[in-house]
Every structure is written in C-alpha cells, then in structure tokens.
Design an enzyme around this catalytic site. Structure first.
Site, mmCIF file in Angstrom:
data_model
loop_
_atom_site.group_PDB
_atom_site.id
_atom_site.type_symbol
_atom_site.label_atom_id
_atom_site.label_comp_id
_atom_site.label_asym_id
_atom_site.label_seq_id
_atom_site.Cartn_x
_atom_site.Cartn_y
_atom_site.Cartn_z
ATOM 1 N N ASN A 60 -6.100 -5.769 -5.726
ATOM 2 C CA ASN A 60 -7.145 -4.687 -4.501
ATOM 3 C C ASN A 60 -6.718 -3.369 -4.904
ATOM 4 O O ASN A 60 -8.627 -2.525 -4.093
ATOM 5 C CB ASN A 60 -7.223 -5.346 -3.317
ATOM 6 C CG ASN A 60 -8.452 -4.648 -2.632
ATOM 7 O OD1 ASN A 60 -9.863 -4.607 -2.406
ATOM 8 N ND2 ASN A 60 -7.883 -4.150 -1.846
ATOM 9 N N ASP A 82 1.042 -0.997 -0.212
ATOM 10 C CA ASP A 82 0.157 0.379 0.025
ATOM 11 C C ASP A 82 0.761 1.148 -0.138
ATOM 12 O O ASP A 82 2.159 1.479 -0.004
ATOM 13 C CB ASP A 82 -0.798 0.042 1.284
ATOM 14 C CG ASP A 82 -2.267 0.508 1.330
ATOM 15 O OD1 ASP A 82 -3.005 0.288 1.130
ATOM 16 O OD2 ASP A 82 -2.477 2.215 0.914
ATOM 17 N N TYR A 95 -13.373 5.742 -13.612
ATOM 18 C CA TYR A 95 -13.681 4.404 -12.252
ATOM 19 C C TYR A 95 -14.024 3.536 -13.150
ATOM 20 O O TYR A 95 -13.794 2.616 -12.936
ATOM 21 C CB TYR A 95 -14.084 5.272 -10.990
ATOM 22 C CG TYR A 95 -13.698 3.938 -10.243
ATOM 23 C CD1 TYR A 95 -13.627 3.668 -9.140
ATOM 24 C CD2 TYR A 95 -15.456 2.940 -9.996
ATOM 25 C CE1 TYR A 95 -13.128 3.146 -8.059
ATOM 26 C CE2 TYR A 95 -15.582 2.042 -9.170
ATOM 27 C CZ TYR A 95 -14.698 1.971 -8.569
ATOM 28 O OH TYR A 95 -14.379 0.703 -7.635
ATOM 29 N N ILE A 97 -19.598 -1.320 -0.368
ATOM 30 C CA ILE A 97 -19.373 -2.183 0.668
ATOM 31 C C ILE A 97 -18.130 -0.271 2.008
ATOM 32 O O ILE A 97 -17.963 0.468 1.411
ATOM 33 C CB ILE A 97 -17.758 -2.441 -0.094
ATOM 34 C CG1 ILE A 97 -18.545 -3.462 -0.760
ATOM 35 C CG2 ILE A 97 -17.191 -3.262 1.754
ATOM 36 C CD1 ILE A 97 -18.889 -4.731 -1.057
ATOM 37 N N THR A 119 -16.501 1.521 3.632
ATOM 38 C CA THR A 119 -15.109 1.325 3.961
ATOM 39 C C THR A 119 -14.744 3.129 3.729
ATOM 40 O O THR A 119 -15.212 3.571 3.389
ATOM 41 C CB THR A 119 -14.084 0.785 2.723
ATOM 42 O OG1 THR A 119 -14.439 1.392 1.659
ATOM 43 C CG2 THR A 119 -14.330 -0.846 2.887
ATOM 44 N N LYS A 158 -12.630 0.318 -14.070
ATOM 45 C CA LYS A 158 -12.821 -1.073 -14.190
ATOM 46 C C LYS A 158 -13.288 -2.378 -14.703
ATOM 47 O O LYS A 158 -13.178 -3.357 -14.690
ATOM 48 C CB LYS A 158 -13.953 -0.826 -12.607
ATOM 49 C CG LYS A 158 -13.266 -0.278 -11.129
ATOM 50 C CD LYS A 158 -12.813 -1.190 -10.526
ATOM 51 C CE LYS A 158 -12.247 -0.287 -9.087
ATOM 52 N NZ LYS A 158 -11.120 -0.946 -8.592
HETATM 53 N N1 LIG Z 1 -16.015 0.445 -0.865
HETATM 54 C C1 LIG Z 1 -16.731 -0.096 -2.152
HETATM 55 O O1 LIG Z 1 -17.720 0.211 -2.122
HETATM 56 C C2 LIG Z 1 -16.290 -0.466 -3.416
HETATM 57 C C3 LIG Z 1 -17.102 -1.457 -4.780
HETATM 58 C C4 LIG Z 1 -16.292 -2.038 -5.888
HETATM 59 C C5 LIG Z 1 -14.788 -1.716 -5.206
HETATM 60 N N2 LIG Z 1 -14.458 -1.514 -4.425
HETATM 61 C C6 LIG Z 1 -13.482 -1.948 -4.901
HETATM 62 O O2 LIG Z 1 -11.969 -2.473 -3.598
HETATM 63 C C7 LIG Z 1 -11.164 -1.994 -4.040
HETATM 64 C C8 LIG Z 1 -10.332 -1.662 -2.341
HETATM 65 O O3 LIG Z 1 -11.330 -0.619 -1.931
HETATM 66 P P1 LIG Z 1 -12.062 -0.326 -0.336
HETATM 67 O O4 LIG Z 1 -13.206 0.189 -0.335
HETATM 68 O O5 LIG Z 1 -11.591 -1.649 0.464
HETATM 69 O O6 LIG Z 1 -10.738 0.983 -0.353
HETATM 70 P P2 LIG Z 1 -10.131 1.861 1.078
HETATM 71 O O7 LIG Z 1 -9.510 3.459 0.662
HETATM 72 O O8 LIG Z 1 -10.349 1.021 2.321
HETATM 73 O O9 LIG Z 1 -8.868 0.819 0.106
HETATM 74 C C9 LIG Z 1 -8.232 0.719 -0.853
HETATM 75 C C10 LIG Z 1 -6.348 1.125 -0.415
HETATM 76 O O10 LIG Z 1 -5.947 1.284 -1.838
HETATM 77 C C11 LIG Z 1 -4.826 2.293 -1.472
HETATM 78 N N3 LIG Z 1 -4.284 2.861 -2.382
HETATM 79 C C12 LIG Z 1 -4.811 4.366 -2.525
HETATM 80 N N4 LIG Z 1 -3.946 4.355 -4.103
HETATM 81 C C13 LIG Z 1 -2.757 2.976 -4.236
HETATM 82 C C14 LIG Z 1 -1.684 3.373 -4.882
HETATM 83 N N5 LIG Z 1 -1.463 3.568 -5.674
HETATM 84 N N6 LIG Z 1 -1.076 2.074 -4.808
HETATM 85 C C15 LIG Z 1 -1.350 1.023 -3.706
HETATM 86 N N7 LIG Z 1 -1.901 1.269 -2.316
HETATM 87 C C16 LIG Z 1 -3.050 2.704 -3.021
HETATM 88 C C17 LIG Z 1 -5.189 2.634 -0.358
HETATM 89 O O11 LIG Z 1 -4.492 3.889 0.700
HETATM 90 C C18 LIG Z 1 -6.266 2.207 0.494
HETATM 91 O O12 LIG Z 1 -5.374 1.474 1.868
HETATM 92 C C19 LIG Z 1 -10.669 -0.712 -4.259
HETATM 93 O O13 LIG Z 1 -10.153 -1.559 -5.992
HETATM 94 C C20 LIG Z 1 -12.229 -0.338 -5.151
HETATM 95 O O14 LIG Z 1 -12.305 0.084 -6.100
HETATM 96 C C21 LIG Z 1 -15.349 -1.066 -3.847
#
Ligand SMILES: NC(=O)c1ccc[n+]([C@@H]2O[C@H](COP(=O)([O-])OP(=O)(O)OC[C@H]3O[C@@H](n4cnc5c(N)ncnc54)[C@H](O)[C@@H]3O)[C@@H](O)[C@H]2O)c1
Length: 255
Positions: free
Chosen positions: A90, A37, A156, A189, A191, A160
């Site tokens: 992820n 990360d 985005y 989700i 988060t 995706k």
């Molecule tokens: N939360 C939702 O509703 C949701 C829905 C669909 C998809 N997602 C996807 O799930 C994944 C995780 O998201 P989340 O909801 O846990 O969010 P989150 O913000 O809690 O976690 C994302 C993590 O990615 C890290 N990150 C960001 N840029 C980065 C980089 N350049 N290099 C390395 N790490 C990096 C952040 O520091 C963070 O820890 C993402 O790909 C997001 O697009 C989330």
C-alpha cells in the site's frame, strides 16, 4: 474467533492513512501485523493504537523502493510471528504535480520506484514464504489513476496502471500455489496525501464530481481491504476493484 485469527499480515505504508487503518483492522480481527514504512513516528503511533486495541505488531523501517529492505521486512516478520499469510502493498506517494514537459527524470524515477517497483519488490520478497505455506493473499493499492489518466500526475498514473498489470500477472503465476492477488483502486480518500496536495477548490471540485458527494475515510477503504484479504473473498483473484464513491461511473451526474 476473528477473521484472521492465527494469521500474519504485513502492511506497507502503515504509518498513516489507508495503511494505518488497515493495519489496525487486521489486528482487531486477530492478525499479527508487520508494520512497514519510512516514517518512524507514524509507525510508533500505529503500533500504539494496535496495542491499545489488544493486538500485536512489530514495526519495521522499510523503504519499499529498496529490494533488500523488503527482504528484511519479510524476514523480520517471519522471525517474529513464524510465517506470512497476507501482504497489503500500500505504500505510495503522489509525486509533484506537473505536465509531462515539466516532469523531471528524478521525479519520474522516484514515483515509479516507490509506487510500482515497491509493489514488485514486496511481492517478490513475500511470495517464497507464501509458496512454502501453500497459501497467501496479496492486496495491492493501485488507484482510479490505474484505470484512467489524470493530468499533471504522469509518473503516478503510469505506476498505478503498472500495479494493476502486476496484480493480474501475480495471480496468473501463483494461483496454482494457493495464492490470490487483487488490487484496489481508491478514488478520493481523505488522508495526508490528499490533504497536502489538494487546495480547497480542488477538494470542492472532486466532491462535486463524486456521485456520493464526498471523499472516503481511510477506514472505509480498510473495510474493503480486510474483506478482500479474508477467506470470505476466496474467489476474488487477479481482479482490480474501484472504491471511489461512483467517481468513474460516467458522466451526467443528476444533482
Ligand atoms: N488518498 C487518496 O485519495 C488515494 C487515492 C488512490 C490511491 N491512493 C493510494 O493509497 C496508498 C496510501 O496512501 P494514503 O492516501 O493513505 O497516503 P498517506 O500519505 O497517508 O500514506 C502513505 C504512506 O506511505 C509511506 N511511504 C511513502 N514512501 C514510502 C517508501 N518509500 N517506503 C515505505 N513507505 C513509504 C508514507 O510514509 C505514508 O505513511 C498509496 O499507494 C496511494 O497512492 C490514495
């Protein structure tokens, strides 16, 4: 004997949300885990929780948009734990919300670089180790926005959709080398990503649209990731899986 005893996994975006919960579950099931990360404090917290659960991990500051950093992430994990069996690609950001005519090239480039090029970089870095082993599993985080459009999130959504295509192509190119590749498409989700981006009325709106009536916890997504990465999912390959509480089922929710 855990699901991943003797296995080594990398989780990107491991400093919070879905990535943290998945990293903890990989470790609880016996894997040694490379945590990647850009958030150092978040990585330290994930590593602490893994250690408290009796697991083993290393933290690697990694910007997934930087291909050399991704090579380094794999090299450090292999140097620490001897090999690489699983990568959960992820890491992601939502980007600023705007209609297309208000979306800057900088924002477009940033979201594509992290969410799509990041998955490509990490996959390309991980594959040689997996090919060497003759086995491996790659799980990519796409989104329901990789299956349908979403207003105000064009970079985005494009990234995706790209992840789902990259997932299928990875499977086509590497299955005969013993490597499976699948994608998950989470819905809403709860988060930091969604907590920071959504106003309460938008949360209420999502909950009203979702047949299960709520967003998921990161652990509910991690449960699925763990299964997909395990040998129990040995015939899952090249496929793209919604985990969305029924969000994309269709119209006409009866309440
Ligand atoms: N939360 C939702 O509703 C949701 C829905 C669909 C998809 N997602 C996807 O799930 C994944 C995780 O998201 P989340 O909801 O846990 O969010 P989150 O913000 O809690 O976690 C994302 C993590 O990615 C890290 N990150 C960001 N840029 C980065 C980089 N350049 N290099 C390395 N790490 C990096 C952040 O520091 C963070 O820890 C993402 O790909 C997001 O697009 C989330």
């Amino acid at each position: 004997m855990g699901l991943f005893t003797g296995k080594v996994a990398i989780v990107t975006g491991a400093a919070g949300g879905i990535g943290r919960e998945s990293a903890i579950q990989f470790a609880q099931n016996g894997a040694k885990v490379g945590l990647a990360d850009i958030n150092e404090a978040g990585l330290a917290e994930t590593a602490k929780r893994i250690a408290e659960a009796g697991g083993e991990s290393i933290s690697i500051m990694t910007n997934v948009a930087d291909s050399k950093a991704c090579d380094d992430m794999v090299a450090k994990t292999v140097s620490a734990f001897g090999k690489l069996d699983i990568i959960f690609n992820n890491a992601g950001i939502s980007g600023d919300r705007a209609v297309i005519t208000d979306t800057s090239n900088d924002m477009w480039d940033k979201v594509i670089a992290i969410n799509l090029t990041g998955v490509f970089n990490c996959t390309r870095s991980a594959l040689p180790e997996m090919v060497k082993n003759g086995s491996g599993v790659i799980v990519n985080t796409a989104s329901v926005d990789g299956l349908v459009g979403m207003g105000t999130l064009s970079p985005y959504v494009a990234a995706k959709h790209g992840v789902t295509g990259l997932t299928k192509t990875t499977a086509l190119e590497y299955s005969r080398k013993g490597i499976r590749c699948v994608a998950i498409c989470p819905g809403y989700i709860v988060t930091d990503m969604t907590n920071n981006a959504l106003a309460q009325e938008e949360v209420d709106g999502f909950n009203a649209m979702i047949p299960l009536g709520r967003g998921a916890t990161p652990a509910e997504v991690a449960n699925f990731v763990i299964w997909l990465a395990s040998d129990q999912a040995s015939y899952m390959n090249g496929s793209v899986h919604q985990i969305d509480g029924g969000l994309l089922s269709g119209m006409g929710l009866i309440t």
